[in-house]
Design a protein around this motif. Structure first.
Motif, PDB file in Angstrom:
ATOM      1  N   ASN A   1       0.843  -1.187   0.000  1.00  0.00           N
ATOM      2  CA  ASN A   1       0.000   0.000   0.000  1.00  0.00           C
ATOM      3  C   ASN A   1       0.888   1.249   0.000  1.00  0.00           C
ATOM      4  OD1 ASN A   1      -1.399   2.157   2.079  1.00  0.00           O
ATOM      5  ND2 ASN A   1      -2.818   1.342   0.574  1.00  0.00           N
ATOM      6  N   LEU A   2       0.650   2.167  -0.917  1.00  0.00           N
ATOM      7  CA  LEU A   2       1.540   3.318  -1.088  1.00  0.00           C
ATOM      8  C   LEU A   2       1.637   4.160   0.183  1.00  0.00           C
ATOM      9  CD1 LEU A   2       3.301   5.133  -2.840  1.00  0.00           C
ATOM     10  CD2 LEU A   2       1.220   6.232  -3.704  1.00  0.00           C
ATOM     11  N   GLU A   3       0.522   4.452   0.819  1.00  0.00           N
ATOM     12  CA  GLU A   3       0.542   5.293   2.029  1.00  0.00           C
ATOM     13  C   GLU A   3       1.337   4.644   3.144  1.00  0.00           C
ATOM     14  OE1 GLU A   3      -3.181   7.974   2.699  1.00  0.00           O
ATOM     15  OE2 GLU A   3      -3.921   6.038   1.986  1.00  0.00           O
ATOM     16  N   GLU A   4       1.182   3.335   3.303  1.00  0.00           N
ATOM     17  CA  GLU A   4       1.919   2.634   4.359  1.00  0.00           C
ATOM     18  C   GLU A   4       3.398   2.509   4.008  1.00  0.00           C
ATOM     19  OE1 GLU A   4      -0.102  -1.057   4.675  1.00  0.00           O
ATOM     20  OE2 GLU A   4      -1.937  -0.184   5.528  1.00  0.00           O
ATOM     21  N   PHE A   5       3.699   2.321   2.728  1.00  0.00           N
ATOM     22  CA  PHE A   5       5.089   2.121   2.316  1.00  0.00           C
ATOM     23  C   PHE A   5       5.942   3.357   2.586  1.00  0.00           C
ATOM     24  CE2 PHE A   5       8.371   2.625  -0.961  1.00  0.00           C
ATOM     25  CZ  PHE A   5       9.134   1.494  -0.712  1.00  0.00           C
ATOM     26  N   ILE A   6       5.422   4.547   2.275  1.00  0.00           N
ATOM     27  CA  ILE A   6       6.245   5.748   2.448  1.00  0.00           C
ATOM     28  C   ILE A   6       6.497   6.057   3.926  1.00  0.00           C
ATOM     29  CG2 ILE A   6       5.523   6.744   0.255  1.00  0.00           C
ATOM     30  CD1 ILE A   6       3.611   8.573   1.759  1.00  0.00           C
ATOM     31  N   LEU A   7       5.672   5.516   4.809  1.00  0.00           N
ATOM     32  CA  LEU A   7       5.893   5.735   6.240  1.00  0.00           C
ATOM     33  C   LEU A   7       7.083   4.930   6.748  1.00  0.00           C
ATOM     34  CD1 LEU A   7       2.210   5.628   7.573  1.00  0.00           C
ATOM     35  CD2 LEU A   7       3.656   7.659   7.219  1.00  0.00           C
ATOM     36  N   ASP A   8       7.295   3.751   6.177  1.00  0.00           N
ATOM     37  CA  ASP A   8       8.350   2.857   6.654  1.00  0.00           C
ATOM     38  C   ASP A   8       9.600   2.864   5.779  1.00  0.00           C
ATOM     39  OD1 ASP A   8       6.548   2.060   8.618  1.00  0.00           O
ATOM     40  OD2 ASP A   8       5.713   0.479   7.349  1.00  0.00           O
ATOM     41  N   SER A   9       9.537   3.482   4.612  1.00  0.00           N
ATOM     42  CA  SER A   9      10.659   3.424   3.673  1.00  0.00           C
ATOM     43  C   SER A   9      11.824   4.294   4.155  1.00  0.00           C
ATOM     44  CB  SER A   9      10.205   3.899   2.286  1.00  0.00           C
ATOM     45  OG  SER A   9      11.286   3.900   1.395  1.00  0.00           O
ATOM     46  N   LEU A  10      13.023   3.730   4.046  1.00  0.00           N
ATOM     47  CA  LEU A  10      14.223   4.473   4.433  1.00  0.00           C
ATOM     48  C   LEU A  10      14.574   5.528   3.378  1.00  0.00           C
ATOM     49  CD1 LEU A  10      16.437   1.506   5.726  1.00  0.00           C
ATOM     50  CD2 LEU A  10      15.072   3.125   7.080  1.00  0.00           C
ATOM     51  N   VAL A  11      14.254   5.223   2.128  1.00  0.00           N
ATOM     52  CA  VAL A  11      14.498   6.161   1.023  1.00  0.00           C
ATOM     53  C   VAL A  11      13.145   6.655   0.519  1.00  0.00           C
ATOM     54  CG1 VAL A  11      15.483   6.468  -1.278  1.00  0.00           C
ATOM     55  CG2 VAL A  11      16.610   4.947   0.375  1.00  0.00           C
ATOM     56  N   TYR A  12      12.930   7.979   0.613  1.00  0.00           N
ATOM     57  CA  TYR A  12      11.634   8.497   0.181  1.00  0.00           C
ATOM     58  C   TYR A  12      11.552   8.435  -1.340  1.00  0.00           C
ATOM     59  CZ  TYR A  12       7.275  11.063   0.573  1.00  0.00           C
ATOM     60  OH  TYR A  12       5.945  11.401   0.544  1.00  0.00           O
TER      61      TYR A  12
END
Length: 296
Positions: free
Chosen positions: A157-168
């Protein structure tokens, strides 16, 4: 009898040769060995007739002049519904467009591109891509900040991924085409296995009501980009701005005879599907999944 004889003497020479009959002069030439074969006479006549076709005037279809910004015919330009200036975004949007989409009149990508800075939106047309032929795309797919938007079991899920991603994420790839075309492009190009696969988790229904979607949850390319960019840029106004020209396009078409297109899922569930059910087992299975709201 007199009239019949007169009619026979004025007979068309091509038709006479084609019928196999010979004039007295032709008989003399044939006996002397100088007469051309009947088939050759027929071919020469056909060739002469065909050559005459090239001399006929060609009527060229004149295309209606198009707006240089929105790519719509000037009489139905949608620029009043576009932002005065391209939106300020940091995300790079890379669209992979199926060749069949390029010629469609009611496509949404030109409207999307008209809303964004030229250096932030690129459209690449094609069906098959490789590292050798497309080094720029290959390098983009290998970057850690690149995402590809395509639904599936492996998609985050895009919204959840950007919260946990080390590289934006800095780049998002979107495939433009029908759902079957997009599926073909995604699964038959190994380059698209390289970026992180993401999908949208949204309850909004498509406002692109003048084209039939497979399910109620399917969105057009412009709508996908609008939702994705609003998430990545953390600005909900982007979605509203990008959807405005699409709403105007659909409104204009409906006012001039277009009909609202319901999704296949809706038509099947309510017994309104106008075509006979397919005999192919695979296609029939897909129809059954749509009727039962199973993600396909």
């Amino acid at each position: 009898m007199e009239r019949l004889k007169e009619a026979g003497t004025t007979r068309d020479p091509v038709a006479w040769a084609a019928s196999g009959s010979r004039t007295p002069n032709e008989e003399e030439r044939r006996e002397s060995g100088t007469a051309p074969p009947t088939a050759v006479l027929g071919e020469e006549a056909d060739g002469a007739n065909a050559d005459g076709l090239w001399e006929l005037p060609v009527e060229r279809e004149e295309r209606r002049p198009e707006c240089s910004r929105c790519s719509r015919p000037q009489k139905v330009c949608l620029c009043p519904f576009l932002p005065l200036h391209p939106l300020h975004i940091s995300t790079y949007l890379y669209i992979i467009q199926h060749p069949a989409e390029e010629s469609k009149v009611l496509r949404t990508v030109p409207l999307l591109a008209a809303c964004l800075p030229q250096d932030k939106c690129q459209v690449k047309i094609g069906r098959r891509f490789s590292e050798e032929r497309d080094p720029e795309l290959s390098a983009l797919c290998r970057k850690s900040g690149t995402l590809i938007l395509y639904p599936g079991d492996e998609a985050a899920n895009l919204e959840e991924f950007i919260l946990d991603s080390l590289v934006y994420p800095s780049t998002i790839i979107i495939i433009d085409g029908t759902w079957s075309q997009a599926k073909d492009i995604f699964y038959k190009n190994s380059l698209f296995r390289l970026p992180k696969q993401v999908q949208l988790k949204t309850s909004i229904s498509s406002q692109y009501v003048i084209r039939t979607q497979p399910t109620n949850r399917c969105l057009s390319t412009l709508e996908c980009a609008a939702v994705a960019l609003s998430i990545l840029e953390k600005n909900n106004d982007i979605q509203e701005t990008l959807l405005r020209p699409l709403q105007a396009l659909c409104s204009f078409q409906l006012q001039h005879g277009a009909q609202i297109r319901l999704s296949k899922e809706h038509l099947l569930k309510n017994g309104l599907y106008p075509k006979p059910m397919p005999k192919n087992k695979r296609k029939l299975r897909k129809m059954e999944l749509l009727m039962n709201s199973v993600k396909i």
